[in-house]
Scaffold this motif. Structure first.
Motif, PDB file in Angstrom:
ATOM      1  N   TRP A   1       0.828  -1.206   0.000  1.00 53.94           N
ATOM      2  CA  TRP A   1       0.000   0.000   0.000  1.00 53.94           C
ATOM      3  C   TRP A   1       0.860   1.253   0.000  1.00 53.94           C
ATOM      4  O   TRP A   1       0.577   2.218  -0.715  1.00 53.94           O
ATOM      5  N   ALA A   2       1.924   1.254   0.817  1.00 50.99           N
ATOM      6  CA  ALA A   2       2.789   2.425   0.910  1.00 50.99           C
ATOM      7  C   ALA A   2       3.496   2.696  -0.413  1.00 50.99           C
ATOM      8  O   ALA A   2       3.549   3.845  -0.887  1.00 50.99           O
ATOM      9  N   VAL A   3       4.038   1.644  -1.019  1.00 51.52           N
ATOM     10  CA  VAL A   3       4.763   1.808  -2.287  1.00 51.52           C
ATOM     11  C   VAL A   3       3.823   2.263  -3.397  1.00 51.52           C
ATOM     12  O   VAL A   3       4.150   3.169  -4.175  1.00 51.52           O
ATOM     13  N   LEU A   4       2.661   1.641  -3.495  1.00 48.23           N
ATOM     14  CA  LEU A   4       1.698   2.044  -4.521  1.00 48.23           C
ATOM     15  C   LEU A   4       1.241   3.483  -4.309  1.00 48.23           C
ATOM     16  O   LEU A   4       1.083   4.253  -5.268  1.00 48.23           O
ATOM     17  N   GLY A   5       1.005   3.853  -3.042  1.00 45.59           N
ATOM     18  CA  GLY A   5       0.568   5.209  -2.755  1.00 45.59           C
ATOM     19  C   GLY A   5       1.610   6.240  -3.132  1.00 45.59           C
ATOM     20  O   GLY A   5       1.304   7.234  -3.821  1.00 45.59           O
ATOM     21  N   LEU A   6       2.851   6.023  -2.702  1.00 48.14           N
ATOM     22  CA  LEU A   6       3.918   6.959  -3.042  1.00 48.14           C
ATOM     23  C   LEU A   6       4.172   6.972  -4.553  1.00 48.14           C
ATOM     24  O   LEU A   6       4.460   8.030  -5.137  1.00 48.14           O
ATOM     25  N   GLY A   7       4.075   5.802  -5.177  1.00 47.08           N
ATOM     26  CA  GLY A   7       4.234   5.746  -6.625  1.00 47.08           C
ATOM     27  C   GLY A   7       3.159   6.546  -7.337  1.00 47.08           C
ATOM     28  O   GLY A   7       3.437   7.229  -8.331  1.00 47.08           O
ATOM     29  N   ALA A   8       1.925   6.474  -6.822  1.00 43.95           N
ATOM     30  CA  ALA A   8       0.839   7.241  -7.424  1.00 43.95           C
ATOM     31  C   ALA A   8       1.065   8.737  -7.240  1.00 43.95           C
ATOM     32  O   ALA A   8       0.739   9.542  -8.126  1.00 43.95           O
TER      33      ALA A   8
END
Length: 330
Positions: free
Chosen positions: A296-303
């Motif tokens: 979730w953290a990686v996807l969020g920061l990536g977004a």
């Protein structure tokens, strides 16, 4: 119809719908708490253990039975979080091993279910809490209550980053810094002050920070991709699904299906499970929830980074298009 009248009608209709949705999300799981394939161990001589297992199977669909050779193996399985408890057949009678740190509600239920079953056979059950909750929080209330503040902190972090207009690397750094401070502050309150957590202080702070980052990144990431509406969507998913489906007050296997499974794929549920593992079980069974939060953290920061890049491309292409139009007119 004037726009103001349409707005009034929208509010009148939307608020009851949201209230009904919130009531369903919170009240439905709470009113249907019962074991569903709850991992439970059985240990002792094969013949006696088979008899106990047959008795437990009368609770159709309630337990997922795991057989162990002796009490030591059953205790180890509880500490590894493979099972929530175990029934051990001894010469002195049945013994129930529980782990209130994994969920006080589950431990209480096991005491009632196994105790009633033994009483029907004219026996008394000795209960041993293998992994108890901290003495300062015997009911595990503080840990359960931490789910909502952490979710709110993550939502606030994502919303503030969006409202301040932070984008790209700056937004990501702001989320990382805010989440790290939330983890330190929350660990200071829950561990050092309240004594509700009993594991490694820095590991607990890391879990609390990662949980906050997972929520904050998701909220800010959605806002970066779809605009301000993304903040509301992210907040609604976390508050109306993630929080009530987290199993914080009981356990995922005590919630109606598929609420328990869904909750473990969302930050509040994964964060609660991971915090329990780190706080009371020396990190046992921590891989799954850690990967969920990290995802979730990686996807969020990536977004967040992707949304900033897309916005920069759009703003960069507009002046170029204007120049081409001017040259064509000239």
């Amino acid at each position: 119809m004037p726009s103001r009248n349409r707005h009034v009608i929208a509010v009148v209709l939307l608020v009851p719908v949201l209230a009904a949705l919130a009531l369903w999300a919170f009240a439905w799981p709470a009113s249907r708490i019962a074991p569903r394939d709850l991992p439970l161990g059985v240990a002792g001589p094969p013949a006696a253990a088979a008899q106990v297992e047959k008795q437990l199977e009368r609770h159709e669909g309630a337990f997922e039975i795991h057989r162990y050779a002796d009490e030591a193996a059953a205790r180890e399985a509880i500490r590894d979080r493979s099972v929530y408890g175990a029934v051990v057949v001894t010469r002195q009678g049945p013994e129930l091993l529980t782990a209130s740190a994994a969920g006080p509600v589950v431990a209480q239920f096991l005491q009632q279910a196994v105790g009633q079953q033994a009483a029907a056979g004219g026996a008394q059950v000795k209960t041993v809490d293998v992994v108890p909750t901290p003495a300062s929080d015997p009911r595990g209330a503080a840990l359960s209550a931490a789910v909502l503040p952490l979710a709110l902190a993550g939502i606030a972090a994502g919303a503030v980053v969006t409202l301040l207009g932070l984008r790209g690397v700056r937004a990501a750094l702001a989320l990382l810094g805010a989440s790290a401070l939330v983890g330190v502050v929350a660990a200071g309150i829950a561990h050092s002050w309240l004594g509700a957590l009993g594991g490694d202080w820095w590991a607990e702070a890391g879990v609390l920070a990662l949980s906050t980052l997972a929520v904050g990144g998701a909220v800010a990431g959605l806002a970066a991709l779809v605009g301000p509406a993304g903040t509301g969507i992210g907040a609604a998913v976390v508050m109306l699904i993630g929080n009530p489906f987290s199993g914080a007050t009981s356990a995922p296997q005590m919630l109606p299906e598929p609420a328990g499974a869904i909750g473990q794929w969302l930050p509040p549920g994964a964060g609660t499970t991971l915090l329990r593992s780190v706080s009371s079980f020396d990190g046992a069974a921590a891989t799954g929830p850690t990967l969920t939060l990290a995802w979730w953290a990686v996807l969020g920061l990536g977004a967040v980074l992707l949304g900033s890049s897309l916005r920069a491309r759009r703003t960069g292409s507009e002046p170029a298009a204007d120049r081409r139009e001017l040259s064509a007119v000239a």
